[in-house]
Design a protein around this motif. Sequence first.
Motif, short mmCIF file in Angstrom:
data_model
loop_
_atom_site.label_atom_id
_atom_site.label_comp_id
_atom_site.label_asym_id
_atom_site.label_seq_id
_atom_site.Cartn_x
_atom_site.Cartn_y
_atom_site.Cartn_z
N VAL A 71 0.83 -1.20 0.00
CA VAL A 71 0.00 0.00 0.00
C VAL A 71 0.86 1.26 0.00
CG1 VAL A 71 -1.62 1.36 1.35
CG2 VAL A 71 -1.92 -1.10 1.16
N VAL A 72 1.95 1.20 0.78
CA VAL A 72 2.80 2.38 0.93
C VAL A 72 3.72 2.46 -0.27
CG1 VAL A 72 4.40 3.61 2.41
CG2 VAL A 72 2.72 2.08 3.41
N HIS A 73 3.20 2.98 -1.35
CA HIS A 73 3.92 2.94 -2.61
C HIS A 73 3.22 3.95 -3.51
CE1 HIS A 73 5.44 1.52 -6.41
NE2 HIS A 73 6.19 0.61 -5.83
N SER A 77 -0.69 3.40 -4.50
CA SER A 77 -1.70 4.20 -3.80
C SER A 77 -2.50 5.03 -4.81
CB SER A 77 -1.06 5.07 -2.71
OG SER A 77 -0.13 5.96 -3.27
N ASN A 78 -1.87 5.41 -5.89
CA ASN A 78 -2.60 6.11 -6.94
C ASN A 78 -3.62 5.20 -7.64
OD1 ASN A 78 -2.11 8.98 -7.71
ND2 ASN A 78 0.01 8.33 -7.40
N ILE A 80 -5.02 2.54 -6.32
CA ILE A 80 -6.08 2.34 -5.33
C ILE A 80 -7.10 3.46 -5.44
CG2 ILE A 80 -6.62 2.40 -2.86
CD1 ILE A 80 -3.96 1.14 -2.27
N ASN A 81 -6.58 4.66 -5.49
CA ASN A 81 -7.40 5.85 -5.62
C ASN A 81 -8.37 5.73 -6.80
OD1 ASN A 81 -8.31 8.37 -5.20
ND2 ASN A 81 -6.35 9.41 -5.50
N PHE A 226 15.61 2.26 -2.15
CA PHE A 226 16.54 3.39 -2.21
C PHE A 226 17.97 2.90 -1.96
CE2 PHE A 226 18.78 6.83 0.01
CZ PHE A 226 18.57 7.91 -0.83
N LEU A 252 12.43 5.02 -7.45
CA LEU A 252 12.93 4.84 -6.09
C LEU A 252 14.41 4.46 -6.09
CD1 LEU A 252 12.49 4.68 -3.07
CD2 LEU A 252 11.69 2.33 -3.35
N ILE A 255 16.64 7.40 -7.44
CA ILE A 255 17.02 8.49 -6.54
C ILE A 255 18.05 8.02 -5.52
CG2 ILE A 255 14.84 9.75 -6.80
CD1 ILE A 255 14.00 8.68 -4.11
N PHE A 281 6.34 10.80 -7.10
CA PHE A 281 6.24 12.19 -6.68
C PHE A 281 7.61 12.78 -6.31
CE2 PHE A 281 6.03 15.13 -3.08
CZ PHE A 281 5.41 16.20 -3.71
N VAL A 282 8.43 12.02 -5.61
CA VAL A 282 9.70 12.56 -5.13
C VAL A 282 10.58 13.02 -6.29
CG1 VAL A 282 9.58 10.77 -3.38
CG2 VAL A 282 11.40 10.68 -5.05
N GLN A 284 10.20 14.88 -8.70
CA GLN A 284 10.12 16.28 -9.10
C GLN A 284 10.55 17.23 -7.98
OE1 GLN A 284 5.87 17.51 -9.51
NE2 GLN A 284 5.46 15.33 -9.15
N VAL A 285 10.87 16.69 -6.82
CA VAL A 285 11.26 17.58 -5.73
C VAL A 285 12.70 17.38 -5.29
CG1 VAL A 285 8.90 17.70 -4.90
CG2 VAL A 285 10.47 16.03 -3.89
N ILE A 286 13.40 16.43 -5.94
CA ILE A 286 14.81 16.27 -5.59
C ILE A 286 15.63 17.09 -6.56
CG2 ILE A 286 14.65 14.00 -4.55
CD1 ILE A 286 15.51 12.90 -7.27
N VAL B 71 -5.79 8.72 0.11
CA VAL B 71 -4.99 7.50 0.11
C VAL B 71 -3.56 7.77 -0.31
CG1 VAL B 71 -4.68 5.26 -1.00
CG2 VAL B 71 -6.96 6.01 -0.35
N VAL B 72 -3.43 8.65 -1.31
CA VAL B 72 -2.09 8.93 -1.85
C VAL B 72 -1.40 9.93 -0.93
CG1 VAL B 72 -0.76 9.64 -3.85
CG2 VAL B 72 -2.99 8.57 -4.14
N SER B 77 -1.07 6.23 4.01
CA SER B 77 -0.87 4.90 3.46
C SER B 77 -0.16 4.01 4.48
CB SER B 77 -0.12 4.95 2.13
OG SER B 77 1.14 5.55 2.27
#
Lengths: 341, 341
Positions: A71-73, A77-78, A80-81, A226, A252, A255, A281-282, A284-286, B71-72, B77
Amino acid sequence: MKETTLKEIAETLGISITTVSKALKNYSDVSEKTRKAVYALAEELNYTPNSFAVNLRTKESKTIGLIIPEVVHHFFSNVINGIIAEAEKNGYLVIILQSNESLELEKKQVALLINKRVDGIIMSLSNESNNDFHIKEILRKEIPFVQFDKISKLIPSSKVIINDQKAAMEAVQHLIDKGCKKIAHIRGLENPQNSIDRFIGYKKALEKNGIPFDPKLVYACKSITFEQGVVFAKQIIEDDLGIDGIFVITDLVAIGVLAHFNEIGIQVPGQIAIIGFSNWFVSQVISPKLSTVDQPNYEMGVAAFGLLLEEIVCRKNGKPFEPKIVELGTSVIVRESTLKK
Amino acid sequence: MKETTLKEIAETLGISITTVSKALKNYSDVSEKTRKAVYALAEELNYTPNSFAVNLRTKESKTIGLIIPEVVHHFFSNVINGIIAEAEKNGYLVIILQSNESLELEKKQVALLINKRVDGIIMSLSNESNNDFHIKEILRKEIPFVQFDKISKLIPSSKVIINDQKAAMEAVQHLIDKGCKKIAHIRGLENPQNSIDRFIGYKKALEKNGIPFDPKLVYACKSITFEQGVVFAKQIIEDDLGIDGIFVITDLVAIGVLAHFNEIGIQVPGQIAIIGFSNWFVSQVISPKLSTVDQPNYEMGVAAFGLLLEEIVCRKNGKPFEPKIVELGTSVIVRESTLKK
DNA sequence: AATATAATCGAAAACGTTTTCGAAATTACC
DNA sequence: GGTAATTTCGAAAACGTTTTCGATTATATT
């Protein structure tokens, strides 16, 4: 806490349970007058049908099961949404279970869902899984079944997929276009179809551009983490093979590579360009922002439920069902990590 | 697809349905001999009880509902993960619904779950939500109910929380200890309890250290997003108030701030130190690595289900239930973004 | 007014399980 | 051999709904 039942409404109105039931479902053989009376009283008493009884009678639960590796992914999670949203729109609820990438657990989860008599199952296989008994059991019982993302081609069911080979080719082609001469590939585990296909796409891109394939440039992940990225980053520097571009199985891991290169002062993309996969998501923020391959996560969930619903409806009408495959498009997202001039 | 039933077993064995049922549940008033025979045949015919019928008869579904804003989300999550795992361990399945931070949707989701007759509901409120009718309805129907994370103190139910005030104080104290003199706070929305409490914690920490509170140093988020962080980063530079430390409501916003500072060349932590909240995964992979407050996500899920189960069991035995509150510990995680020497 | 047609209703079975309570069969006891 | 105690079983009701099909009532047609 007494819940109102059809019986109660029937008795206070002095009519039969049958008529009440039919009135509420707008059957044509109940007069306007009694229909209105029933509706009014039902409203007043706050009647809601007992879903346990409805389930038993109609033999459906309006609930589907979803089994995913974790789930923690960001990707899952997207999805699932998308599934939850689309399911709800169609009056279905979603039970979510996790296989934790364990075949044993996956089997147990399937058994739980079959036991619960869900109306259908959507699933992304765990790494070890293939066309095993528990999957065959789903098909044998003719439970509507859709695979997505991590699928087995051996299992004859509906599927929602991306073209991993094509997507990987495009990613590698992008590196080549940016001038990379010696491109490494950090690939996924041995088993999963998408890991295999991305590897094939990598090789095809090289071939198409007349670059000889060198197995020494392929690093195979033991886990998709990672830390694994950090390990291979070190390895790549140590090997010192003149690598100037890396196509990584997923963001993952990418990065992880990036983080290590940043730490030891390797210029990205100056010395080595990196492209990942999945557009986490990460990414675009690294810094530098990671180039990657975007895949439509939410849409994948929507499509998966769509296919499942088709099968549910089809089977309910007693017709035979022909599995369908939906292939969704991907696109290379160019960010800083491949921006050589 | 004919499923085997108790009736079938009973008929082929020439005994009554009652006895078969009792044999399978190991009642003491069935002889060893018939018990064995029943078990054998049940095994052979692959019998599994029809859960629809069991639900109707026992009035429980062994299913719980979970409503979360989204969820996301790294935090949620992880909580989902904990809840699912603990639920499964106890024979419960989990239906997940999303409120998308909309009160309207949240009401609908609650109605869906009540209709489905889940055995209990775990919930993190949407931002607009408070002690509204739909929540009162849950309590009135005596459906076991647990709040976590985003709670309303007005609602008398079990809760799993962290001490946001204390955690925020510790975070700000850490900035002060590192030498920050002028500390800004990027706070959350107006309504949510944790947003309020973290703000109070910020003020208390200042007060404790004899630093005057200055409302100009407080920036209130309109949305909890990366982009909001970027906006406030620009604002902070523009305002030019000599800020040298920022405590941010959550990591997502904090990395937005960080990203903008990186881009325009503001040194973090050299010129401005930053500490976030919640220990999102991305915080450890960006540069500089973000200091933050760790809260036990998975454990929160486990605790939430634990409390729910207590209430389920208690109510099933017809006893009155006294809500409990579990407070989990937090800790400041010191990384690079606050590492002034 | 008699018959045909249409509109409205309800009895009853069915879905598959659990549980109560009494009956039958077995064993123990004197 | 008769009674008492114990073991083993099953009939039946209940959970609340849906649906079939026949019965009843109202309306339309000659």
